[in-house]
Design a protein around this motif. Structure first.
Motif, PDB file in Angstrom:
ATOM      1  N   TYR A 101       0.840  -1.209   0.000  1.00  0.00           N
ATOM      2  CA  TYR A 101       0.000   0.000   0.000  1.00  0.00           C
ATOM      3  C   TYR A 101       0.868   1.250   0.000  1.00  0.00           C
ATOM      4  O   TYR A 101       0.570   2.221  -0.702  1.00  0.00           O
ATOM      5  N   CYS A 102       1.951   1.237   0.775  1.00  0.00           N
ATOM      6  CA  CYS A 102       2.794   2.423   0.946  1.00  0.00           C
ATOM      7  C   CYS A 102       3.562   2.788  -0.317  1.00  0.00           C
ATOM      8  O   CYS A 102       3.975   3.941  -0.483  1.00  0.00           O
ATOM      9  N   SER A 103       3.776   1.844  -1.218  1.00  0.00           N
ATOM     10  CA  SER A 103       4.539   2.107  -2.431  1.00  0.00           C
ATOM     11  C   SER A 103       3.694   2.112  -3.701  1.00  0.00           C
ATOM     12  O   SER A 103       4.188   2.469  -4.764  1.00  0.00           O
ATOM     13  N   VAL A 104       2.432   1.719  -3.585  1.00  0.00           N
ATOM     14  CA  VAL A 104       1.594   1.596  -4.777  1.00  0.00           C
ATOM     15  C   VAL A 104       0.356   2.484  -4.719  1.00  0.00           C
ATOM     16  O   VAL A 104       0.015   3.153  -5.695  1.00  0.00           O
ATOM     17  N   ILE A 105      -0.309   2.538  -3.557  1.00  0.00           N
ATOM     18  CA  ILE A 105      -1.594   3.221  -3.448  1.00  0.00           C
ATOM     19  C   ILE A 105      -1.469   4.598  -2.809  1.00  0.00           C
ATOM     20  O   ILE A 105      -2.134   5.548  -3.232  1.00  0.00           O
ATOM     21  N   CYS A 106      -0.612   4.720  -1.799  1.00  0.00           N
ATOM     22  CA  CYS A 106      -0.500   5.982  -1.065  1.00  0.00           C
ATOM     23  C   CYS A 106       0.233   7.037  -1.890  1.00  0.00           C
ATOM     24  O   CYS A 106       1.409   6.854  -2.239  1.00  0.00           O
ATOM     25  N   PRO A 107      -0.401   8.171  -2.235  1.00  0.00           N
ATOM     26  CA  PRO A 107       0.273   9.180  -3.065  1.00  0.00           C
ATOM     27  C   PRO A 107       1.450   9.843  -2.364  1.00  0.00           C
ATOM     28  O   PRO A 107       2.424  10.222  -3.014  1.00  0.00           O
ATOM     29  N   ALA A 108       1.391   9.960  -1.031  1.00  0.00           N
ATOM     30  CA  ALA A 108       2.520  10.541  -0.303  1.00  0.00           C
ATOM     31  C   ALA A 108       3.730   9.627  -0.361  1.00  0.00           C
ATOM     32  O   ALA A 108       4.880  10.087  -0.461  1.00  0.00           O
ATOM     33  N   GLY A 109       3.499   8.320  -0.302  1.00  0.00           N
ATOM     34  CA  GLY A 109       4.599   7.366  -0.418  1.00  0.00           C
ATOM     35  C   GLY A 109       5.240   7.418  -1.793  1.00  0.00           C
ATOM     36  O   GLY A 109       6.472   7.394  -1.927  1.00  0.00           O
ATOM     37  N   ILE A 110       4.407   7.492  -2.838  1.00  0.00           N
ATOM     38  CA  ILE A 110       4.939   7.569  -4.200  1.00  0.00           C
ATOM     39  C   ILE A 110       5.667   8.892  -4.412  1.00  0.00           C
ATOM     40  O   ILE A 110       6.701   8.946  -5.096  1.00  0.00           O
ATOM     41  N   LEU A 111       5.145   9.976  -3.821  1.00  0.00           N
ATOM     42  CA  LEU A 111       5.832  11.266  -3.908  1.00  0.00           C
ATOM     43  C   LEU A 111       7.225  11.171  -3.291  1.00  0.00           C
ATOM     44  O   LEU A 111       8.198  11.708  -3.845  1.00  0.00           O
ATOM     45  N   GLN A 112       7.344  10.474  -2.173  1.00  0.00           N
ATOM     46  CA  GLN A 112       8.662  10.305  -1.551  1.00  0.00           C
ATOM     47  C   GLN A 112       9.585   9.482  -2.451  1.00  0.00           C
ATOM     48  O   GLN A 112      10.794   9.748  -2.504  1.00  0.00           O
ATOM     49  N   ASP A 113       9.032   8.512  -3.155  1.00  0.00           N
ATOM     50  CA  ASP A 113       9.848   7.757  -4.110  1.00  0.00           C
ATOM     51  C   ASP A 113      10.354   8.659  -5.229  1.00  0.00           C
ATOM     52  O   ASP A 113      11.500   8.531  -5.684  1.00  0.00           O
ATOM     53  N   LEU A 114       9.503   9.572  -5.685  1.00  0.00           N
ATOM     54  CA  LEU A 114       9.920  10.502  -6.736  1.00  0.00           C
ATOM     55  C   LEU A 114      11.003  11.452  -6.215  1.00  0.00           C
ATOM     56  O   LEU A 114      11.962  11.761  -6.935  1.00  0.00           O
ATOM     57  N   ILE A 115      10.848  11.910  -4.977  1.00  0.00           N
ATOM     58  CA  ILE A 115      11.878  12.761  -4.374  1.00  0.00           C
ATOM     59  C   ILE A 115      13.185  11.996  -4.279  1.00  0.00           C
ATOM     60  O   ILE A 115      14.269  12.508  -4.582  1.00  0.00           O
ATOM     61  N   ASN A 116      13.093  10.741  -3.889  1.00  0.00           N
ATOM     62  CA  ASN A 116      14.273   9.885  -3.785  1.00  0.00           C
ATOM     63  C   ASN A 116      14.942   9.730  -5.151  1.00  0.00           C
ATOM     64  O   ASN A 116      16.166   9.739  -5.268  1.00  0.00           O
TER      65      ASN A 116
END
Length: 514
Positions: free
Chosen positions: A71-86
Protein backbone atom coordinates in the motif's frame (compact mmCIF):
# COMPACT_ATOMS: atom_id res chain seq x y z
CA UNK A 1 21.98 -2.69 -18.61
CA UNK A 2 20.68 -2.58 -15.05
CA UNK A 3 18.62 -5.60 -14.04
CA UNK A 4 15.06 -4.73 -12.96
CA UNK A 5 13.22 -7.40 -11.05
CA UNK A 6 9.73 -8.17 -12.43
CA UNK A 7 8.14 -7.37 -9.06
CA UNK A 8 9.76 -3.94 -9.03
CA UNK A 9 8.61 -3.30 -12.60
CA UNK A 10 5.07 -4.30 -11.59
CA UNK A 11 5.21 -2.06 -8.52
CA UNK A 12 6.39 0.95 -10.55
CA UNK A 13 3.69 0.38 -13.18
CA UNK A 14 0.90 0.15 -10.61
CA UNK A 15 2.25 3.17 -8.72
CA UNK A 16 2.13 5.24 -11.92
CA UNK A 17 -1.42 4.07 -12.62
CA UNK A 18 -2.53 5.15 -9.13
CA UNK A 19 -0.46 8.30 -8.71
CA UNK A 20 -0.93 9.97 -12.09
CA UNK A 21 -4.73 10.39 -12.00
CA UNK A 22 -4.64 11.46 -8.33
CA UNK A 23 -2.07 14.16 -9.03
CA UNK A 24 -3.84 15.27 -12.21
CA UNK A 25 -7.16 15.46 -10.35
CA UNK A 26 -5.65 17.99 -7.95
CA UNK A 27 -3.95 20.11 -10.63
CA UNK A 28 -6.68 19.83 -13.29
CA UNK A 29 -7.29 23.56 -13.77
CA UNK A 30 -9.54 23.05 -16.80
CA UNK A 31 -11.83 20.54 -15.10
CA UNK A 32 -11.34 17.96 -17.84
CA UNK A 33 -10.96 14.87 -15.63
CA UNK A 34 -14.23 13.13 -14.73
CA UNK A 35 -15.31 13.39 -11.10
CA UNK A 36 -15.28 9.60 -10.75
CA UNK A 37 -11.48 9.77 -10.47
CA UNK A 38 -12.07 10.79 -6.86
CA UNK A 39 -12.74 7.12 -6.16
CA UNK A 40 -8.96 6.65 -5.89
CA UNK A 41 -8.97 8.97 -2.86
CA UNK A 42 -11.52 6.73 -1.17
CA UNK A 43 -8.92 3.93 -1.24
CA UNK A 44 -6.70 5.87 1.18
CA UNK A 45 -6.62 4.38 4.68
CA UNK A 46 -7.54 7.33 6.92
CA UNK A 47 -10.29 8.69 4.62
CA UNK A 48 -11.72 5.17 4.48
CA UNK A 49 -11.67 4.92 8.29
CA UNK A 50 -13.27 8.33 8.79
CA UNK A 51 -15.93 7.73 6.16
CA UNK A 52 -16.88 4.34 7.62
CA UNK A 53 -15.81 2.46 4.48
CA UNK A 54 -14.73 -0.56 6.51
CA UNK A 55 -14.83 -2.91 3.53
CA UNK A 56 -11.99 -0.86 2.00
CA UNK A 57 -10.11 -0.87 5.31
CA UNK A 58 -10.42 -4.66 5.57
CA UNK A 59 -9.32 -5.06 1.95
CA UNK A 60 -6.20 -2.96 2.60
CA UNK A 61 -5.40 -4.93 5.74
CA UNK A 62 -5.87 -8.19 3.84
CA UNK A 63 -3.57 -6.93 1.08
CA UNK A 64 -0.97 -6.10 3.74
CA UNK A 65 -1.32 -9.50 5.39
CA UNK A 66 -0.73 -11.21 2.06
CA UNK A 67 2.03 -9.10 0.50
CA UNK A 68 3.30 -6.70 3.14
CA UNK A 69 3.08 -2.92 2.97
CA UNK A 70 2.69 -2.58 -0.79
CA UNK A 71 0.00 0.00 0.00
CA UNK A 72 2.79 2.42 0.95
CA UNK A 73 4.54 2.11 -2.43
CA UNK A 74 1.59 1.60 -4.78
CA UNK A 75 -1.59 3.22 -3.45
CA UNK A 76 -0.50 5.98 -1.06
CA UNK A 77 0.27 9.18 -3.06
CA UNK A 78 2.52 10.54 -0.30
CA UNK A 79 4.60 7.37 -0.42
CA UNK A 80 4.94 7.57 -4.20
CA UNK A 81 5.83 11.27 -3.91
CA UNK A 82 8.66 10.31 -1.55
CA UNK A 83 9.85 7.76 -4.11
CA UNK A 84 9.92 10.50 -6.74
CA UNK A 85 11.88 12.76 -4.37
CA UNK A 86 14.27 9.89 -3.79
CA UNK A 87 14.63 9.48 -7.53
CA UNK A 88 15.36 13.18 -8.02
CA UNK A 89 18.17 13.01 -5.49
CA UNK A 90 19.67 9.99 -7.31
CA UNK A 91 19.15 6.77 -5.46
CA UNK A 92 22.39 4.86 -5.01
CA UNK A 93 24.72 7.86 -5.23
CA UNK A 94 27.61 7.93 -2.82
CA UNK A 95 28.44 10.67 -0.36
CA UNK A 96 31.85 12.26 -0.32
CA UNK A 97 33.06 9.81 2.32
CA UNK A 98 32.05 6.88 0.16
CA UNK A 99 29.15 5.75 2.36
CA UNK A 100 25.85 5.26 0.63
CA UNK A 101 22.80 7.13 1.83
CA UNK A 102 20.78 4.19 3.15
CA UNK A 103 21.81 1.67 5.76
CA UNK A 104 20.07 -0.38 8.41
CA UNK A 105 18.80 1.42 11.51
CA UNK A 106 16.93 -0.04 14.44
CA UNK A 107 13.23 0.81 14.44
CA UNK A 108 11.94 3.48 16.79
CA UNK A 109 9.02 1.32 17.84
CA UNK A 110 8.13 3.28 20.94
CA UNK A 111 7.80 6.51 19.02
CA UNK A 112 5.76 5.16 16.11
CA UNK A 113 3.33 3.14 18.22
CA UNK A 114 2.83 5.86 20.82
CA UNK A 115 2.09 8.27 17.97
CA UNK A 116 -0.39 5.73 16.57
CA UNK A 117 -2.17 5.40 19.91
CA UNK A 118 -2.10 9.15 20.48
CA UNK A 119 -3.45 9.93 17.00
CA UNK A 120 -6.19 7.34 17.38
CA UNK A 121 -7.14 8.47 20.87
CA UNK A 122 -7.37 12.13 19.92
CA UNK A 123 -9.36 11.30 16.77
CA UNK A 124 -11.84 9.19 18.75
CA UNK A 125 -12.22 12.02 21.26
CA UNK A 126 -13.08 14.39 18.43
CA UNK A 127 -9.75 16.16 17.80
CA UNK A 128 -8.28 15.49 14.36
CA UNK A 129 -5.40 17.94 14.72
CA UNK A 130 -2.63 15.35 15.02
CA UNK A 131 -4.21 13.20 12.33
CA UNK A 132 -4.38 16.25 10.06
CA UNK A 133 -0.62 16.76 10.34
CA UNK A 134 0.40 13.09 10.10
CA UNK A 135 -2.09 11.64 7.59
CA UNK A 136 -0.02 10.97 4.44
CA UNK A 137 -2.90 11.47 2.00
CA UNK A 138 -3.94 14.81 3.49
CA UNK A 139 -0.36 16.05 3.46
CA UNK A 140 -0.07 15.10 -0.20
CA UNK A 141 -3.38 16.80 -0.96
CA UNK A 142 -2.23 20.07 0.60
CA UNK A 143 1.09 19.91 -1.25
CA UNK A 144 -0.64 19.23 -4.57
CA UNK A 145 -3.38 21.83 -4.05
CA UNK A 146 -1.23 24.66 -2.70
CA UNK A 147 2.14 24.09 -4.44
CA UNK A 148 1.80 21.96 -7.55
CA UNK A 149 -1.51 23.47 -8.70
CA UNK A 150 -0.26 27.11 -8.53
CA UNK A 151 2.84 26.04 -10.48
CA UNK A 152 0.60 24.56 -13.20
CA UNK A 153 -1.57 27.69 -13.22
CA UNK A 154 1.49 29.94 -13.49
CA UNK A 155 2.87 27.86 -16.34
CA UNK A 156 -0.50 27.95 -18.09
CA UNK A 157 -0.70 31.74 -17.77
CA UNK A 158 2.83 32.25 -19.08
CA UNK A 159 2.10 29.98 -22.02
CA UNK A 160 -1.21 31.77 -22.64
CA UNK A 161 0.61 35.12 -22.75
CA UNK A 162 3.17 33.75 -25.19
CA UNK A 163 0.54 32.24 -27.47
CA UNK A 164 -1.63 35.38 -27.41
CA UNK A 165 1.29 37.42 -28.71
CA UNK A 166 1.34 35.10 -31.72
CA UNK A 167 -2.41 35.44 -32.24
CA UNK A 168 -3.26 32.06 -30.66
CA UNK A 169 -5.96 32.33 -27.99
CA UNK A 170 -6.51 28.63 -27.32
CA UNK A 171 -5.41 29.05 -23.67
CA UNK A 172 -6.88 31.45 -21.16
CA UNK A 173 -5.68 32.94 -17.89
CA UNK A 174 -6.58 31.15 -14.67
CA UNK A 175 -6.64 33.00 -11.35
CA UNK A 176 -5.00 31.50 -8.28
CA UNK A 177 -7.76 32.25 -5.81
CA UNK A 178 -8.02 29.33 -3.38
CA UNK A 179 -4.47 29.42 -1.98
CA UNK A 180 -4.00 31.28 1.29
CA UNK A 181 -0.77 32.27 2.99
CA UNK A 182 -1.28 29.73 5.77
CA UNK A 183 -2.06 26.87 3.38
CA UNK A 184 0.92 27.78 1.18
CA UNK A 185 3.33 27.87 4.13
CA UNK A 186 2.08 24.61 5.66
CA UNK A 187 2.26 22.82 2.31
CA UNK A 188 5.78 24.15 1.74
CA UNK A 189 6.89 23.02 5.19
CA UNK A 190 5.39 19.54 4.62
CA UNK A 191 7.20 19.19 1.29
CA UNK A 192 10.50 20.35 2.83
CA UNK A 193 10.11 17.82 5.65
CA UNK A 194 9.50 15.06 3.10
CA UNK A 195 12.57 16.10 1.11
CA UNK A 196 14.88 16.30 4.14
CA UNK A 197 13.68 12.98 5.56
CA UNK A 198 13.98 11.19 2.22
CA UNK A 199 17.50 12.51 1.60
CA UNK A 200 18.86 11.50 4.97
CA UNK A 201 16.64 8.64 6.16
CA UNK A 202 14.54 7.42 3.24
CA UNK A 203 11.08 6.37 4.37
CA UNK A 204 11.58 7.65 7.93
CA UNK A 205 8.22 9.44 7.85
CA UNK A 206 6.41 6.26 6.79
CA UNK A 207 8.10 4.06 9.39
CA UNK A 208 8.21 6.39 12.37
CA UNK A 209 5.70 9.24 12.15
CA UNK A 210 2.91 8.02 9.88
CA UNK A 211 -0.05 6.47 11.75
CA UNK A 212 -1.06 4.51 8.64
CA UNK A 213 2.43 3.01 8.39
CA UNK A 214 2.35 2.10 12.08
CA UNK A 215 -1.05 0.42 11.71
CA UNK A 216 0.01 -1.55 8.65
CA UNK A 217 3.27 -2.56 10.34
CA UNK A 218 1.28 -4.48 12.95
CA UNK A 219 -0.15 -6.62 10.14
CA UNK A 220 2.85 -6.78 7.79
CA UNK A 221 4.92 -8.50 10.50
CA UNK A 222 2.86 -11.60 9.76
CA UNK A 223 2.55 -11.24 5.97
CA UNK A 224 2.42 -14.53 4.09
CA UNK A 225 4.64 -13.48 1.19
CA UNK A 226 7.82 -11.79 2.32
CA UNK A 227 11.37 -11.06 1.26
CA UNK A 228 13.87 -13.55 2.70
CA UNK A 229 17.59 -14.18 2.37
CA UNK A 230 19.01 -17.17 0.53
CA UNK A 231 21.88 -17.50 2.96
CA UNK A 232 24.08 -19.74 0.82
CA UNK A 233 23.96 -17.23 -2.04
CA UNK A 234 24.62 -14.07 -0.03
CA UNK A 235 28.17 -12.67 -0.20
CA UNK A 236 27.54 -9.86 2.32
CA UNK A 237 28.05 -7.12 -0.28
CA UNK A 238 25.32 -5.04 1.43
CA UNK A 239 24.02 -3.80 -1.91
CA UNK A 240 20.45 -4.61 -0.83
CA UNK A 241 20.91 -2.75 2.44
CA UNK A 242 22.25 0.34 0.69
CA UNK A 243 19.23 0.52 -1.62
CA UNK A 244 16.58 -0.13 1.06
CA UNK A 245 14.92 3.24 1.60
CA UNK A 246 12.95 1.75 4.51
CA UNK A 247 16.25 0.95 6.29
CA UNK A 248 14.77 -2.46 7.05
CA UNK A 249 17.47 -4.84 5.73
CA UNK A 250 20.14 -6.03 8.16
CA UNK A 251 22.70 -7.81 6.00
CA UNK A 252 24.83 -8.99 8.90
CA UNK A 253 21.94 -10.91 10.47
CA UNK A 254 20.38 -11.68 7.07
CA UNK A 255 16.99 -10.43 8.17
CA UNK A 256 14.39 -8.16 6.64
CA UNK A 257 12.21 -6.22 9.06
CA UNK A 258 8.83 -6.76 7.41
CA UNK A 259 7.15 -4.29 9.75
CA UNK A 260 9.09 -1.52 7.95
CA UNK A 261 9.51 -2.97 4.45
CA UNK A 262 7.28 -0.94 2.11
CA UNK A 263 7.34 -3.44 -0.74
CA UNK A 264 9.32 -1.37 -3.23
CA UNK A 265 11.43 -4.42 -4.27
CA UNK A 266 14.51 -2.29 -4.94
CA UNK A 267 16.54 -4.83 -3.03
CA UNK A 268 15.54 -7.64 -5.42
CA UNK A 269 16.81 -5.62 -8.37
CA UNK A 270 20.06 -4.62 -6.62
CA UNK A 271 21.11 -8.15 -5.65
CA UNK A 272 23.19 -9.63 -8.45
CA UNK A 273 23.59 -13.00 -6.75
CA UNK A 274 19.93 -13.81 -6.28
CA UNK A 275 20.37 -13.88 -2.51
CA UNK A 276 16.97 -12.28 -1.90
CA UNK A 277 13.72 -13.96 -2.82
CA UNK A 278 10.02 -13.39 -2.25
CA UNK A 279 8.61 -16.54 -0.72
CA UNK A 280 5.51 -17.59 1.17
CA UNK A 281 6.22 -18.00 4.87
CA UNK A 282 3.58 -19.91 6.83
CA UNK A 283 5.15 -19.80 10.23
CA UNK A 284 6.19 -17.02 12.54
CA UNK A 285 9.96 -16.78 12.79
CA UNK A 286 11.63 -15.87 16.05
CA UNK A 287 12.29 -12.16 16.30
CA UNK A 288 15.91 -11.06 16.21
CA UNK A 289 17.52 -7.90 17.56
CA UNK A 290 17.27 -6.56 14.01
CA UNK A 291 13.48 -6.73 14.18
CA UNK A 292 12.94 -6.15 17.87
CA UNK A 293 12.70 -3.08 19.96
CA UNK A 294 15.25 -0.31 19.79
CA UNK A 295 18.31 -0.35 21.96
CA UNK A 296 18.33 1.47 25.28
CA UNK A 297 19.81 4.71 23.90
CA UNK A 298 17.30 4.70 21.05
CA UNK A 299 14.50 3.93 23.51
CA UNK A 300 15.46 6.88 25.65
CA UNK A 301 15.54 9.14 22.58
CA UNK A 302 12.19 7.80 21.44
CA UNK A 303 10.71 8.35 24.90
CA UNK A 304 11.95 11.94 24.98
CA UNK A 305 10.72 12.60 21.43
CA UNK A 306 7.33 11.08 22.27
CA UNK A 307 7.07 13.16 25.41
CA UNK A 308 7.79 16.31 23.44
CA UNK A 309 5.17 15.35 20.84
CA UNK A 310 2.53 14.67 23.49
CA UNK A 311 3.35 17.84 25.41
CA UNK A 312 3.18 19.91 22.22
CA UNK A 313 0.03 18.39 20.79
CA UNK A 314 -2.26 18.41 23.82
CA UNK A 315 -2.17 22.17 24.41
CA UNK A 316 -2.70 22.68 20.68
CA UNK A 317 -5.93 20.73 20.91
CA UNK A 318 -7.50 23.55 22.90
CA UNK A 319 -5.59 26.46 21.36
CA UNK A 320 -7.68 29.23 19.88
CA UNK A 321 -6.35 32.00 17.71
CA UNK A 322 -6.01 35.33 19.46
CA UNK A 323 -5.11 37.40 16.43
CA UNK A 324 -7.39 39.76 14.60
CA UNK A 325 -10.17 38.12 12.64
CA UNK A 326 -10.88 39.21 9.08
CA UNK A 327 -14.57 39.74 9.81
CA UNK A 328 -15.80 39.96 13.39
CA UNK A 329 -19.38 39.80 12.04
CA UNK A 330 -18.84 36.11 11.29
CA UNK A 331 -17.41 34.37 14.38
CA UNK A 332 -18.13 30.88 12.97
CA UNK A 333 -17.01 29.41 9.63
CA UNK A 334 -19.68 28.66 7.04
CA UNK A 335 -19.28 24.98 6.20
CA UNK A 336 -20.30 23.41 2.85
CA UNK A 337 -23.77 21.95 2.23
CA UNK A 338 -23.74 18.31 3.28
CA UNK A 339 -21.44 18.83 6.26
CA UNK A 340 -24.53 18.90 8.52
CA UNK A 341 -22.94 20.82 11.39
CA UNK A 342 -19.71 22.48 12.42
CA UNK A 343 -18.62 19.96 15.06
CA UNK A 344 -19.17 16.97 12.79
CA UNK A 345 -17.25 18.67 10.00
CA UNK A 346 -14.29 19.39 12.29
CA UNK A 347 -14.32 15.74 13.44
CA UNK A 348 -14.34 14.34 9.90
CA UNK A 349 -12.34 16.74 7.72
CA UNK A 350 -8.58 16.16 7.42
CA UNK A 351 -7.99 19.23 5.24
CA UNK A 352 -6.86 17.35 2.14
CA UNK A 353 -8.14 20.32 0.06
CA UNK A 354 -9.65 18.13 -2.63
CA UNK A 355 -12.93 20.05 -2.40
CA UNK A 356 -11.00 23.34 -2.52
CA UNK A 357 -9.35 22.46 -5.82
CA UNK A 358 -12.49 21.05 -7.44
CA UNK A 359 -14.91 23.82 -6.39
CA UNK A 360 -16.03 25.42 -9.70
CA UNK A 361 -16.64 28.85 -8.17
CA UNK A 362 -13.59 28.74 -5.83
CA UNK A 363 -15.73 29.78 -2.89
CA UNK A 364 -14.12 27.13 -0.69
CA UNK A 365 -10.83 28.26 0.82
CA UNK A 366 -8.56 26.90 3.57
CA UNK A 367 -8.92 28.63 6.92
CA UNK A 368 -6.07 30.20 8.82
CA UNK A 369 -6.29 30.67 12.56
CA UNK A 370 -9.28 33.00 12.45
CA UNK A 371 -11.58 30.20 13.60
CA UNK A 372 -9.19 28.56 16.07
CA UNK A 373 -6.49 25.94 15.82
CA UNK A 374 -8.96 23.07 15.58
CA UNK A 375 -10.25 24.55 12.30
CA UNK A 376 -6.82 25.34 10.86
CA UNK A 377 -6.56 24.56 7.10
CA UNK A 378 -10.08 23.17 6.92
CA UNK A 379 -12.20 24.60 4.06
CA UNK A 380 -14.84 27.23 4.65
CA UNK A 381 -17.06 29.40 2.49
CA UNK A 382 -15.23 32.61 1.60
CA UNK A 383 -17.50 35.11 -0.12
CA UNK A 384 -14.84 37.71 -0.86
CA UNK A 385 -15.23 37.46 -4.62
CA UNK A 386 -17.37 34.41 -5.24
CA UNK A 387 -20.39 32.48 -4.01
CA UNK A 388 -21.70 28.91 -3.91
CA UNK A 389 -23.47 28.03 -7.16
CA UNK A 390 -27.12 27.31 -6.44
CA UNK A 391 -27.16 23.85 -8.05
CA UNK A 392 -23.52 22.76 -7.62
CA UNK A 393 -22.89 19.67 -5.45
CA UNK A 394 -19.33 18.82 -6.53
CA UNK A 395 -17.76 19.00 -3.07
CA UNK A 396 -20.34 16.61 -1.63
CA UNK A 397 -19.68 14.08 -4.37
CA UNK A 398 -15.90 13.89 -4.02
CA UNK A 399 -15.16 14.21 -0.28
CA UNK A 400 -13.21 11.03 0.62
CA UNK A 401 -13.82 11.21 4.38
CA UNK A 402 -17.57 11.95 4.08
CA UNK A 403 -17.05 15.12 6.08
CA UNK A 404 -19.31 16.47 3.32
CA UNK A 405 -22.10 13.99 2.72
CA UNK A 406 -23.50 13.53 -0.76
CA UNK A 407 -26.53 15.73 -1.46
CA UNK A 408 -28.63 16.20 -4.55
CA UNK A 409 -29.17 19.59 -6.17
CA UNK A 410 -32.77 19.64 -4.87
CA UNK A 411 -31.63 18.82 -1.32
CA UNK A 412 -29.03 21.55 -1.47
CA UNK A 413 -31.65 24.12 -2.51
CA UNK A 414 -33.44 23.57 0.79
CA UNK A 415 -30.35 23.37 3.02
CA UNK A 416 -29.61 26.51 4.97
CA UNK A 417 -25.89 26.69 5.78
CA UNK A 418 -26.18 30.30 6.92
CA UNK A 419 -28.45 33.32 6.88
CA UNK A 420 -27.84 36.69 5.28
CA UNK A 421 -27.62 39.55 7.79
CA UNK A 422 -28.22 43.07 6.56
CA UNK A 423 -26.51 46.13 8.11
CA UNK A 424 -28.54 49.18 7.11
CA UNK A 425 -25.97 51.59 8.58
CA UNK A 426 -23.42 50.33 6.03
CA UNK A 427 -25.64 50.14 2.94
CA UNK A 428 -24.97 52.86 0.36
CA UNK A 429 -28.71 53.23 -0.19
CA UNK A 430 -28.81 54.63 3.33
CA UNK A 431 -25.39 56.27 3.65
CA UNK A 432 -25.22 57.82 0.16
CA UNK A 433 -28.92 57.80 -0.76
CA UNK A 434 -28.24 56.14 -4.10
CA UNK A 435 -29.77 53.14 -5.87
CA UNK A 436 -28.04 49.77 -5.63
CA UNK A 437 -29.90 46.45 -5.31
CA UNK A 438 -26.92 44.29 -6.38
CA UNK A 439 -27.52 41.87 -3.52
CA UNK A 440 -31.12 41.28 -4.56
CA UNK A 441 -30.18 40.80 -8.20
CA UNK A 442 -27.73 38.03 -7.30
CA UNK A 443 -29.94 36.18 -4.83
CA UNK A 444 -31.17 32.95 -6.47
CA UNK A 445 -34.09 32.50 -4.06
CA UNK A 446 -34.98 36.18 -3.65
CA UNK A 447 -34.51 35.81 0.09
CA UNK A 448 -32.89 39.22 -0.33
CA UNK A 449 -35.35 41.50 -2.10
CA UNK A 450 -35.89 45.24 -2.36
CA UNK A 451 -38.61 47.15 -0.51
CA UNK A 452 -39.57 50.86 -0.62
CA UNK A 453 -37.30 53.08 1.46
CA UNK A 454 -37.18 56.83 0.81
CA UNK A 455 -38.92 58.39 -2.13
CA UNK A 456 -38.00 56.31 -5.15
CA UNK A 457 -35.23 54.47 -3.31
CA UNK A 458 -35.53 50.82 -2.35
CA UNK A 459 -33.49 48.97 0.25
CA UNK A 460 -32.78 45.24 0.85
CA UNK A 461 -34.79 43.09 3.20
CA UNK A 462 -33.95 39.48 4.11
CA UNK A 463 -36.48 36.66 4.40
CA UNK A 464 -34.54 34.26 6.58
CA UNK A 465 -36.89 31.35 5.93
CA UNK A 466 -35.88 30.95 2.28
CA UNK A 467 -32.23 32.05 2.57
CA UNK A 468 -29.75 29.19 1.96
CA UNK A 469 -26.54 31.11 2.70
CA UNK A 470 -25.06 30.81 -0.80
CA UNK A 471 -23.30 34.17 -0.45
CA UNK A 472 -24.44 35.65 -3.75
CA UNK A 473 -25.48 38.80 -1.93
CA UNK A 474 -22.29 39.17 0.10
CA UNK A 475 -19.91 38.51 -2.80
CA UNK A 476 -21.43 41.31 -4.93
CA UNK A 477 -21.96 43.94 -2.22
CA UNK A 478 -19.88 47.02 -3.17
CA UNK A 479 -19.46 48.35 0.39
CA UNK A 480 -15.91 48.28 1.80
CA UNK A 481 -14.17 47.49 4.09
CA UNK A 482 -17.11 45.79 5.81
CA UNK A 483 -19.93 44.77 3.55
CA UNK A 484 -23.49 45.76 4.17
CA UNK A 485 -24.72 42.18 3.97
CA UNK A 486 -22.88 39.09 5.18
CA UNK A 487 -23.68 35.42 5.70
CA UNK A 488 -23.83 34.34 9.32
CA UNK A 489 -23.01 30.66 9.69
CA UNK A 490 -25.45 28.12 11.05
CA UNK A 491 -23.51 25.92 13.47
CA UNK A 492 -26.06 23.24 12.54
CA UNK A 493 -27.51 23.34 9.05
CA UNK A 494 -31.26 23.94 8.95
CA UNK A 495 -34.01 23.27 6.41
CA UNK A 496 -34.98 26.24 4.27
CA UNK A 497 -38.35 26.85 2.70
CA UNK A 498 -38.70 26.77 -1.05
CA UNK A 499 -39.07 30.16 -2.71
CA UNK A 500 -42.67 31.08 -3.44
CA UNK A 501 -41.89 31.43 -7.13
CA UNK A 502 -40.70 27.82 -7.28
CA UNK A 503 -43.79 26.56 -5.45
CA UNK A 504 -46.06 28.48 -7.83
CA UNK A 505 -44.18 27.14 -10.82
CA UNK A 506 -44.55 23.55 -9.57
CA UNK A 507 -48.32 24.02 -9.16
CA UNK A 508 -48.57 25.43 -12.68
CA UNK A 509 -46.58 22.52 -14.10
CA UNK A 510 -48.79 20.00 -12.30
CA UNK A 511 -51.98 21.67 -13.59
CA UNK A 512 -50.91 21.52 -17.21
CA UNK A 513 -49.35 18.06 -16.85
CA UNK A 514 -45.91 18.93 -18.13
Amino acid sequence: MKHIHPLKALRVTLAILFFSPILLFFVDIAGKLPDRVHGLMHLQMIPALLSGAYAIVLALLLLTWLFGRVYCSVICPAGILQDLINRVFCIGKKKKNGVRRFRYHRPLNQLRYVLLVLTTGLAVSGFLGLCLWLDPYSNFGRIAANLFRPVVITGNNLLADGLSKMGNYSLYHVTISSVTTVSLVTAGVALCIFVVMVIFRGRFFCNTLCPVGALLSLVSRFSLFRIVFVKEACIQCRSCEYTCKAEAIHTQDMKVDMSRCVGCFNCLSSCKKGALKTRPVFRKEKATPAEGAASAPNSRRAFIATGVTVAASLPLAALKAKGDKPDTDRPLPVTPPGSLNLERFKDKCTACHLCVTRCPSHVLRPAGLEYGFDYLLKPHMSYLDSYCNYECVVCSEICPTRAILSVTADEKKTTQIGIARFFIDRCIVNTEETDCGACSEHCPTQAVHMIPYKGTLTIPRVEAEICVGCGGCESICPVRPKRAIIIEANATHLPAEKPKEEEALEVEVDEFGF
